[in-house]
Design a protein around this motif. Structure first.
Motif, mmCIF file in Angstrom:
data_model
loop_
_atom_site.group_PDB
_atom_site.id
_atom_site.type_symbol
_atom_site.label_atom_id
_atom_site.label_comp_id
_atom_site.label_asym_id
_atom_site.label_seq_id
_atom_site.Cartn_x
_atom_site.Cartn_y
_atom_site.Cartn_z
ATOM 1 N N GLU A 71 0.821 -1.210 0.000
ATOM 2 C CA GLU A 71 0.000 0.000 0.000
ATOM 3 C C GLU A 71 0.857 1.263 0.000
ATOM 4 N N LEU A 72 1.930 1.252 0.787
ATOM 5 C CA LEU A 72 2.802 2.422 0.870
ATOM 6 C C LEU A 72 3.426 2.747 -0.484
ATOM 7 N N ILE A 73 3.906 1.740 -1.164
ATOM 8 C CA ILE A 73 4.552 1.970 -2.453
ATOM 9 C C ILE A 73 3.535 2.418 -3.493
ATOM 10 N N SER A 74 2.354 1.851 -3.433
ATOM 11 C CA SER A 74 1.290 2.261 -4.343
ATOM 12 C C SER A 74 0.944 3.735 -4.146
ATOM 13 N N GLU A 75 0.817 4.156 -2.886
ATOM 14 C CA GLU A 75 0.479 5.546 -2.585
ATOM 15 C C GLU A 75 1.595 6.505 -2.988
ATOM 16 N N SER A 76 2.839 6.077 -2.845
ATOM 17 C CA SER A 76 3.961 6.961 -3.157
ATOM 18 C C SER A 76 4.174 7.124 -4.660
ATOM 19 N N GLY A 77 3.736 6.147 -5.432
ATOM 20 C CA GLY A 77 3.945 6.194 -6.872
ATOM 21 C C GLY A 77 5.301 5.675 -7.316
ATOM 22 N N LEU A 78 6.107 5.184 -6.377
ATOM 23 C CA LEU A 78 7.407 4.613 -6.730
ATOM 24 C C LEU A 78 7.245 3.239 -7.366
ATOM 25 N N GLY A 79 8.083 2.929 -8.323
ATOM 26 C CA GLY A 79 8.148 1.573 -8.835
ATOM 27 C C GLY A 79 9.097 0.757 -7.976
ATOM 28 N N VAL A 80 9.112 -0.551 -8.189
ATOM 29 C CA VAL A 80 10.015 -1.435 -7.445
ATOM 30 C C VAL A 80 11.060 -1.980 -8.409
ATOM 31 N N THR A 81 12.313 -1.663 -8.126
ATOM 32 C CA THR A 81 13.419 -2.095 -8.977
ATOM 33 C C THR A 81 13.621 -3.600 -8.891
ATOM 34 N N SER A 82 13.692 -4.092 -7.662
ATOM 35 C CA SER A 82 13.968 -5.503 -7.414
ATOM 36 C C SER A 82 13.714 -5.793 -5.948
ATOM 37 N N ILE A 83 13.814 -7.071 -5.580
ATOM 38 C CA ILE A 83 13.734 -7.479 -4.180
ATOM 39 C C ILE A 83 14.948 -8.330 -3.858
ATOM 40 N N HIS A 84 15.663 -7.959 -2.807
ATOM 41 C CA HIS A 84 16.783 -8.754 -2.324
ATOM 42 C C HIS A 84 16.267 -9.914 -1.489
ATOM 43 N N GLN A 85 16.793 -11.101 -1.745
ATOM 44 C CA GLN A 85 16.377 -12.296 -1.012
ATOM 45 C C GLN A 85 17.605 -13.091 -0.578
ATOM 46 N N TYR A 86 17.414 -13.921 0.456
ATOM 47 C CA TYR A 86 18.501 -14.757 0.967
ATOM 48 C C TYR A 86 18.640 -16.045 0.158
ATOM 49 N N PHE A 87 19.850 -16.589 0.177
ATOM 50 C CA PHE A 87 20.186 -17.782 -0.603
ATOM 51 C C PHE A 87 19.325 -18.988 -0.211
#
Length: 282
Positions: A71-87
């Motif tokens: 919801e926060l990202i939707s409201e801000s209008g920012l896109g998501v570059t990627s998500i860091h995840q563990y091995f």
């Protein structure tokens, strides 16, 4: 078009509430950032172990795991570059990471780093490459790009000629493993950044940018300790590295300064670095 992005971790101290988090995301937009890069461990409640390790490292977390990031990202209008995840999660339960990436509208998953791994062992590094290829191939079936993010440990020598990073470049399949190159860490390890970026070439999909320098004032001793610092305030040839990144058609250039911020403020640090980003990343 190359996006200007910021790592969620840089802003972690500002995530005390939904209101505070939205304000800082809006601030990032105002400063010219179009995207944010997320961390899987910050999108959920964090264990005491993770919190403890980060506090010991001088990088305490806010309350990011308690917030509604979709919801926060939707409201801000920012896109998501990627998500860091563990091995471990990517190796054992890739479907969870795939679902999370889809939920946030990104097709990039980045391996955030390895803990307690011997990068000086050729056998270990070759086994890692095999695992990376398998993970990348699995993610590719769901049209998800898999990127390897380096730190400085990959620049340990496995013999008198090659580093672990050399082996990773050689032994991973370019169809399944790309790179999010972080130039700060190999600079800290004494490497030739230009040479490394040119070696990665078209496999360079995201570029993590940071600067390296000193922040003392007044009288000093003969030897100063270097650390991360705002863009343009250190001694790295960032203009050249950006040029190489752009020539390889990177999707985004991601700002990440994890500590040693001006006035101990990730926000003020972002403001200073944004001036540099807006000048050189267009």
């Amino acid at each position: 078009m190359v996006y200007k992005s910021i790592q969620q971790f840089q802003l972690r101290q500002e995530f005390g509430s939904e209101k505070q988090a939205l304000a800082v995301l809006n601030k990032a937009r105002e400063l010219g950032f179009e995207q944010i890069e997320l961390n899987g461990f910050m999108l959920q409640k964090m264990s005491l172990g993770v919190r403890g390790l980060l506090r010991i490292s001088g990088m305490p977390l806010g309350k990011a795991g308690n917030l509604n990031w979709k919801e926060l990202i939707s409201e801000s209008g920012l896109g998501v570059t990627s998500i860091h995840q563990y091995f471990n999660g990517l190796e054992k339960e890739p479907e969870k990471s795939i679902e999370e990436a889809r939920n946030f509208g990104t097709n990039n998953i980045v391996l955030t780093g390895l803990q307690k791994f011997d990068f000086s062992s050729l056998d270990n590094v070759l086994a890692l490459c095999e695992s990376l290829n398998k993970i990348g191939e699995r993610l590719s079936k769901d049209k998800i790009n898999f990127l390897y993010h380096n730190h400085n440990c990959e620049f340990l020598k496995v013999d008198n000629e090659k580093t672990a990073f050399d082996i990773i470049l050689e032994e991973t399949d370019k169809r399944y493993v790309a790179f999010e190159f972080d130039s700060y860490w190999p600079a800290e390890a004494g490497c030739d950044i230009t040479k490394l970026m040119n070696q990665i070439g078209e496999r360079l999909k995201l570029y993590h940018i940071n600067d390296r320098g000193n922040r003392p004032s007044g009288r000093t001793t003969s030897i100063l300790k270097s650390d991360s610092i705002e863009l343009g305030y250190g001694n790295m040839n960032l203009e050249k590295y950006i040029e190489i990144a752009l020539s390889n058609n990177v999707e985004a250039i991601v700002l990440e300064t994890t500590k040693n911020w001006i006035n101990n403020s990730g926000i003020q640090s972002m403001e200073l670095s944004a001036r540099f980003m807006n000048k050189y990343v267009r």
